[in-house]
Design an enzyme around this catalytic site. Structure first.
Site, PDB file in Angstrom:
ATOM      1  N   GLY A  89       0.616  -1.219  -0.052  1.00  0.00           N
ATOM      2  CA  GLY A  89       0.142   0.162  -0.016  1.00  0.00           C
ATOM      3  C   GLY A  89       0.911   1.252  -0.045  1.00  0.00           C
ATOM      4  CG  ASP A 135       5.291  -7.938   8.204  1.00  0.00           C
ATOM      5  OD1 ASP A 135       6.252  -8.064   8.839  1.00  0.00           O
ATOM      6  OD2 ASP A 135       4.578  -8.879   7.861  1.00  0.00           O
ATOM      7  CB  THR A 178       3.177   0.288   7.176  1.00  0.00           C
ATOM      8  OG1 THR A 178       1.925   0.390   7.799  1.00  0.00           O
ATOM      9  CG2 THR A 178       4.135   0.114   8.554  1.00  0.00           C
ATOM     10  CG  ASP A 217      -1.742  -0.080   9.188  1.00  0.00           C
ATOM     11  OD1 ASP A 217      -2.284   1.008   8.900  1.00  0.00           O
ATOM     12  OD2 ASP A 217      -2.119  -1.045   8.861  1.00  0.00           O
ATOM     13  NE  ARG A 264     -27.814  12.208  13.947  1.00  0.00           N
ATOM     14  CZ  ARG A 264     -28.051  12.921  12.870  1.00  0.00           C
ATOM     15  NH1 ARG A 264     -27.077  13.527  12.057  1.00  0.00           N
ATOM     16  NH2 ARG A 264     -29.230  12.761  12.033  1.00  0.00           N
ATOM     17  CG  MET A 322      -6.830   2.608   6.761  1.00  0.00           C
ATOM     18  SD  MET A 322      -5.692   2.742   5.337  1.00  0.00           S
ATOM     19  CE  MET A 322      -6.879   2.398   3.936  1.00  0.00           C
ATOM     20  N   GLY A 323      -5.571   0.207  10.461  1.00  0.00           N
ATOM     21  CA  GLY A 323      -4.990  -0.706  11.435  1.00  0.00           C
ATOM     22  C   GLY A 323      -5.480  -1.830  11.304  1.00  0.00           C
ATOM     23  CB  ILE A 353      -9.150  10.059   3.177  1.00  0.00           C
ATOM     24  CG1 ILE A 353      -9.028  11.677   3.003  1.00  0.00           C
ATOM     25  CG2 ILE A 353      -9.597   9.686   4.570  1.00  0.00           C
ATOM     26  CD1 ILE A 353     -10.254  12.301   2.858  1.00  0.00           C
ATOM     27  CD  GLN A 354      -7.574   6.430   8.119  1.00  0.00           C
ATOM     28  OE1 GLN A 354      -7.005   6.000   9.415  1.00  0.00           O
ATOM     29  NE2 GLN A 354      -8.383   5.467   7.455  1.00  0.00           N
TER      30      GLN A 354
HETATM   31  O1  F6P Z   1      -1.239  -1.800   5.608  1.00  0.00           O
HETATM   32  C1  F6P Z   1      -1.572  -0.576   5.591  1.00  0.00           C
HETATM   33  C2  F6P Z   1      -3.104  -0.302   5.260  1.00  0.00           C
HETATM   34  O2  F6P Z   1      -3.330   0.944   5.198  1.00  0.00           O
HETATM   35  C3  F6P Z   1      -4.124  -1.112   6.304  1.00  0.00           C
HETATM   36  O3  F6P Z   1      -4.435  -0.512   7.203  1.00  0.00           O
HETATM   37  C4  F6P Z   1      -5.110  -1.279   5.160  1.00  0.00           C
HETATM   38  O4  F6P Z   1      -6.086  -2.423   5.669  1.00  0.00           O
HETATM   39  C5  F6P Z   1      -4.467  -1.464   3.972  1.00  0.00           C
HETATM   40  O5  F6P Z   1      -3.457  -0.851   3.934  1.00  0.00           O
HETATM   41  C6  F6P Z   1      -5.445  -1.345   2.859  1.00  0.00           C
HETATM   42  O6  F6P Z   1      -4.603  -1.374   1.635  1.00  0.00           O
HETATM   43  P1  F6P Z   1      -5.310  -1.641   0.365  1.00  0.00           P
HETATM   44  O7  F6P Z   1      -6.627  -1.325  -0.123  1.00  0.00           O
HETATM   45  O8  F6P Z   1      -4.164  -0.968  -0.723  1.00  0.00           O
HETATM   46  O9  F6P Z   1      -4.951  -3.348   0.108  1.00  0.00           O
END
Ligand code: F6P
Length: 363
Positions: free
Chosen positions: A11, A118, A140, A142, A177, A184-185, A288-289
């Site tokens: 990613g 990783d 990453t 994450d 609300r 993500m993570g 977006i992150q």
């Molecule tokens: O590994 C980083 C990360 O941002 C994860 O948190 C997320 O699940 C993943 O990438 C999503 O990546 P893609 O949509 O590119 O497979």
């Protein structure tokens, strides 16, 4: 050392371009190494003809402020388990590592710098064992690689998530609300935990602490009991209820990952089914992150990692991954770097800080 190849895999992440520029500028500083990039991880060098980009000063000028990667990336380029489309539309994996090593040699490359998370560094280690002169750079959002205190992209992702969280607080308050924000993570709750503290969430649900839905509802309803309450929740995509399942779908189209995303909606239904007093809304931040310009901190970390990677190559310290430890740039073996994930440990000081701020983990 005359010619090196750079790859970005997995990613994308804010800071990848700053690493590429760091490598390129450091090579220019020494003046005796040509830097090339392989398009979309190893796919570029394995293509016929190879898809390569010369990463000289001109090509990398000013790119450190840009998100993404100018050489592209992919989750479908593992040369050791390469996805091959079958006539029936399914995929089988084949080992293309021999072909890769041949092509790297034929291209005249003396070494490879592989920038990735990783999965990518496990590939680096296997290729190193097969004789490739390779150095890894961790990447990453994450922050889940254990051999480095930080990965670039993480600080930017936390800032993006916090900015979004702040916006959700004002609308939650206005409508009284419960608003759930999914970050993500997949394995590690670092983005969730940092965002919850930075934003001042009432509830933070992370993969490391499976939540008890009854306790989550109790915490919410207590806020409503005191008056016209509102609640902001941060949930990591890999979080799950006690005795529950993660919310994900199987990898498809030759991709290697389970696809996460949607746990915020699952939680919304769970809250509604368990007597939550507030009206619930959910927002999934998703990619977006990972987008946009890296923060100054991430640019500096990524640039430093690029420079260090070039140094490791010059010193012929192959089989190593650049690492940020105790406020300095160093390196560790790829083997050590990929042995375990960096998850939030139960004695991490931030869990204590969060609990003292009144944040519930639903445990
Ligand atoms: O590994 C980083 C990360 O941002 C994860 O948190 C997320 O699940 C993943 O990438 C999503 O990546 P893609 O949509 O590119 O497979």
């Amino acid at each position: 050392m005359k010619k090196i190849l750079v790859t970005t895999g997995g990613g994308d992440c804010p800071g990848l371009n700053a690493v590429i520029r760091g490598i390129s500028r450091a090579a220019k500083h020494y003046g005796d190494i040509e830097v090339w990039g392989s398009k979309e991880a190893f796919n570029g060098i394995m293509s016929t003809p190879p898809e390569l980009v010369r990463l000289n000063k001109k090509a990398t000028a000013g790119i450190h402020v840009r998100g993404g990667t100018i050489i592209g990336t992919t989750n479908k380029g593992n040369p050791l388990a390469y996805p091959k489309l079958q006539p029936d539309g399914s995929f089988v994996t084949i080992d293309r590592s021999k072909e890769l090593l041949k092509k790297i040699k034929k291209g005249g490359f003396d070494a490879v710098i592989n920038v990735g998370g990783d999965g990518s560094q496990k590939i680096s280690q296997e290729l190193y064992e097969k004789g490739l002169n390779i150095v890894g750079v961790p990447k990453t959002i994450d922050n889940d690689l254990s051999a480095t205190d930080r990965t670039f992209g993480f600080a930017t992702a936390v800032q993006i998530a916090t900015d979004c969280f702040d916006k959700l607080v004002t609308t939650a308050e206005s409508h009284h609300r419960v608003i759930i924000m999914e970050v993500m993570g997949r394995d590690a709750g670092w983005i969730g935990l940092h965002t919850a503290i930075a934003g001042g969430a009432e509830i933070c649900l992370i993969p490391e602490i499976p939540y008890d839905i009854k306790k989550v509802v109790k915490k919410i309803n207590k806020r409503y009991k005191k008056g016209r309450g509102f609640v902001n929740i941060v949930i990591s995509e890999g979080a799950k209820a006690k005795d529950g399942e993660i919310t994900g779908s199987a990898a498809a189209d030759g991709d290697t990952h389970i696809k996460f995303g949607g746990v915020a909606n699952v939680l919304r239904h769970q809250l509604e089914a368990n007597g939550c007093k507030g009206q619930v809304r959910s927002t999934i931040l998703g990619h977006i992150q990972r987008g946009g310009t890296p923060s100054a901190y991430d640019r500096i970390l990524a640039t430093s990692m690029g420079v260090k990677a070039l140094e490791l190559v010059r010193e012929k310290k192959f089989g190593q991954m650049v690492s940020f430890k105790n406020d300095s740039i160093t390196s560790v073996t790829l083997k050590e770097a990929t042995e375990e994930y960096n998850v939030v440990k139960m004695d991490n000081y931030l869990l204590d800080v969060a609990r003292k701020m009144g944040i519930s983990f639903g445990d």
